[in-house]
Design a protein around this motif. Structure first.
Motif, mmCIF file in Angstrom:
data_model
loop_
_atom_site.group_PDB
_atom_site.id
_atom_site.type_symbol
_atom_site.label_atom_id
_atom_site.label_comp_id
_atom_site.label_asym_id
_atom_site.label_seq_id
_atom_site.Cartn_x
_atom_site.Cartn_y
_atom_site.Cartn_z
ATOM 1 N N HIS A 15 1.013 -1.141 -0.012
ATOM 2 C CA HIS A 15 0.121 0.021 -0.239
ATOM 3 C C HIS A 15 0.818 1.123 -0.075
ATOM 4 C CE1 HIS A 15 -3.469 2.742 0.808
ATOM 5 N NE2 HIS A 15 -2.656 3.068 1.798
ATOM 6 N N ALA A 18 2.582 1.800 -3.394
ATOM 7 C CA ALA A 18 1.270 2.336 -4.283
ATOM 8 C C ALA A 18 0.900 3.844 -3.994
ATOM 9 C CB ALA A 18 -0.001 1.590 -4.217
ATOM 10 N N MET A 19 1.099 4.198 -2.832
ATOM 11 C CA MET A 19 0.560 5.493 -2.470
ATOM 12 C C MET A 19 1.752 6.529 -2.721
ATOM 13 S SD MET A 19 -2.217 5.520 -1.466
ATOM 14 C CE MET A 19 -2.736 4.363 -2.818
ATOM 15 N N ARG A 20 3.089 5.943 -2.713
ATOM 16 C CA ARG A 20 4.352 6.659 -2.924
ATOM 17 C C ARG A 20 4.209 6.988 -4.589
ATOM 18 N NH1 ARG A 20 10.517 5.689 -1.921
ATOM 19 N NH2 ARG A 20 11.118 7.827 -2.776
ATOM 20 N N ILE A 21 3.786 6.148 -5.480
ATOM 21 C CA ILE A 21 3.695 6.310 -6.928
ATOM 22 C C ILE A 21 2.671 7.303 -7.186
ATOM 23 C CG2 ILE A 21 3.150 5.177 -9.098
ATOM 24 C CD1 ILE A 21 4.616 2.806 -7.817
ATOM 25 N N GLN A 22 1.374 7.065 -6.545
ATOM 26 C CA GLN A 22 0.438 7.829 -6.810
ATOM 27 C C GLN A 22 0.292 9.589 -6.397
ATOM 28 O OE1 GLN A 22 -3.527 6.078 -5.831
ATOM 29 N NE2 GLN A 22 -4.631 7.700 -6.299
ATOM 30 N N TYR A 23 0.874 9.592 -4.990
ATOM 31 C CA TYR A 23 0.782 10.759 -4.550
ATOM 32 C C TYR A 23 2.418 11.580 -4.176
ATOM 33 C CZ TYR A 23 -3.962 9.790 -3.296
ATOM 34 O OH TYR A 23 -5.416 9.392 -3.409
ATOM 35 N N HIS A 27 3.434 13.245 0.686
ATOM 36 C CA HIS A 27 2.115 13.530 0.868
ATOM 37 C C HIS A 27 1.509 13.043 2.018
ATOM 38 C CE1 HIS A 27 -2.451 13.100 0.107
ATOM 39 N NE2 HIS A 27 -2.218 14.121 -0.931
ATOM 40 N N THR A 30 0.717 9.096 1.893
ATOM 41 C CA THR A 30 1.996 8.302 1.723
ATOM 42 C C THR A 30 2.445 8.211 3.042
ATOM 43 O OG1 THR A 30 2.157 9.024 -0.423
ATOM 44 C CG2 THR A 30 3.975 7.969 0.471
#
Length: 122
Positions: A15, A18-23, A27, A30
């Motif tokens: 998770h 994925a959050m690092r890539i997305q945000y 953030h 993240t």
């Protein structure tokens, strides 16, 4: 010897990635995902991370110890180590505590009662 790893660690780590890539890395979502990942990280991995962080001078020196031998860090010492103002260090600490709370983690032990016996490193 193979150490047991809680499956929640792998879920939390996936998770976080994925959050690092997305945000992006800084953030709040993240950062909260990283908090959960660290919470579920097995102790043997945390110890390796701690040793590597010490080698790379990423951790400030211990400011002192409780009577029970628990290491303690003063915010002033942390700020000095990282070359930031006390106010900036305080804001980062409050942000970290807020993120921990948002993901359901306790902040017990993050801040201490000013009446605790703190034995400063000389």
């Amino acid at each position: 010897m193979t150490e047991h790893v809680n499956p929640e660690f792998f879920k939390a780590f996936d998770h976080y990635k994925a959050m690092r890539i997305q945000y992006g890395e800084h953030h709040p979502i993240t950062e909260q995902a990283l908090m959960l990942t660290m919470h579920y990280t097995p102790e043997h991995i945390k110890e390796e991370m701690h040793q590597k962080a010490k080698e790379l001078n990423l951790l400030p020196p211990v400011s002192g110890y409780t009577d029970d031998g628990e290491p303690m860090y003063c915010l002033e010492d942390i700020a000095k180590h990282f070359g930031i103002s006390f106010e900036e260090a305080e804001q980062q600490l409050l942000k970290m505590m807020d993120n921990r709370q948002k993901v359901g983690l306790s902040n017990d032990g993050v801040l201490i009662d000013s009446n605790i016996n703190f034995n400063r490193v000389q």
